[in-house]
Design a protein around this motif. Structure first.
Motif, short mmCIF file in Angstrom:
data_model
loop_
_atom_site.label_atom_id
_atom_site.label_comp_id
_atom_site.label_asym_id
_atom_site.label_seq_id
_atom_site.Cartn_x
_atom_site.Cartn_y
_atom_site.Cartn_z
N GLN A 18 34.86 16.84 74.26
CA GLN A 18 34.04 17.26 75.41
C GLN A 18 34.91 17.80 76.54
O GLN A 18 34.57 18.80 77.16
N ARG A 43 35.87 21.22 75.59
CA ARG A 43 34.74 22.15 75.75
C ARG A 43 34.57 22.52 77.21
O ARG A 43 34.34 23.69 77.54
N ASP A 44 34.68 21.53 78.10
CA ASP A 44 34.57 21.79 79.54
C ASP A 44 35.70 22.71 80.01
O ASP A 44 35.48 23.62 80.80
#
Length: 193
Positions: free
Chosen positions: A169, A172-173
């Motif tokens: 995550q 992805r950010d």
């Protein structure tokens, strides 16, 4: 025809290719940069099993969440900065981007677009492929002059290492603004999370 994954990311290459031929047609396969980085690491660890974990290499400081964007598996996925370099030398119309995820799920469709880009008759179709469940990739049915089908080599299609979902995550950010910029440059949205 020439092929290597390093050309797209090597700083001097666009100028060198342009000096060779300013009319060359370029084809670049891109895939979700997070998946690409994990795949790259999986390849590296298969050859160098004693290297540190993906998580420890992906961050300059895991506590603060600071990503090490210069670590090669992550840097390669900064497609916008690489694309900008190419666009300084070539018009977008000479660069075809192949969606790596769709190349797996619909190889004939993606290769149809490549054939169109190259001005070729669409000869390669669905009938030329079958899906290899073991590898998780499509393979070519018997190539002409061969008695057996052609699949990607041993280094392709291996199971990726397991990565902490929190790390995925954070990556992805990290990639989100870079991906948005790439979509603008490419004129297409690849739909990476």
């Amino acid at each position: 025809m020439e092929k290597t994954p390093r050309y797209f990311v090597t700083v001097d290459t666009p100028a060198r290719v342009h000096a060779m031929s300013q009319y060359v047609k370029l084809i670049v396969v891109v895939r979700d940069p997070v998946t690409r980085a994990i795949s790259d690491y999986t390849q590296i660890i298969s050859k160098t099993p004693d290297i540190p974990s993906f998580e420890s290499l992906a961050f300059k400081n895991r506590t603060t969440g600071q990503i090490d964007s210069l670590w090669s598996p992550l840097w390669i996925g900064l497609y916008a900065q690489h694309m900008e370099r190419w666009l300084a030398w070539f018009p977008r119309s000479q660069i075809h981007l192949v969606n790596g995820e769709r190349l797996i799920s619909d190889p004939a469709g993606e290769l149809g677009k490549v054939q169109d880009f190259l001005g070729l008759q669409r000869i390669v179709t669905d009938k030329h492929f079958y899906f290899n469940k073991t590898k998780g990739f499509p393979c070519l049915k018997k190539p002409e002059g061969s008695s057996k089908p052609h699949c990607l080599g041993k280094t392709k299609g291996r199971t990726h290492v397991t990565i902490d979902p929190e790390v995925i995550q954070k990556l992805r950010d990290f990639y989100k603004p870079h991906n948005q910029r790439f979509y603008q440059l490419a004129g297409q949205n690849f739909g990476w999370h």
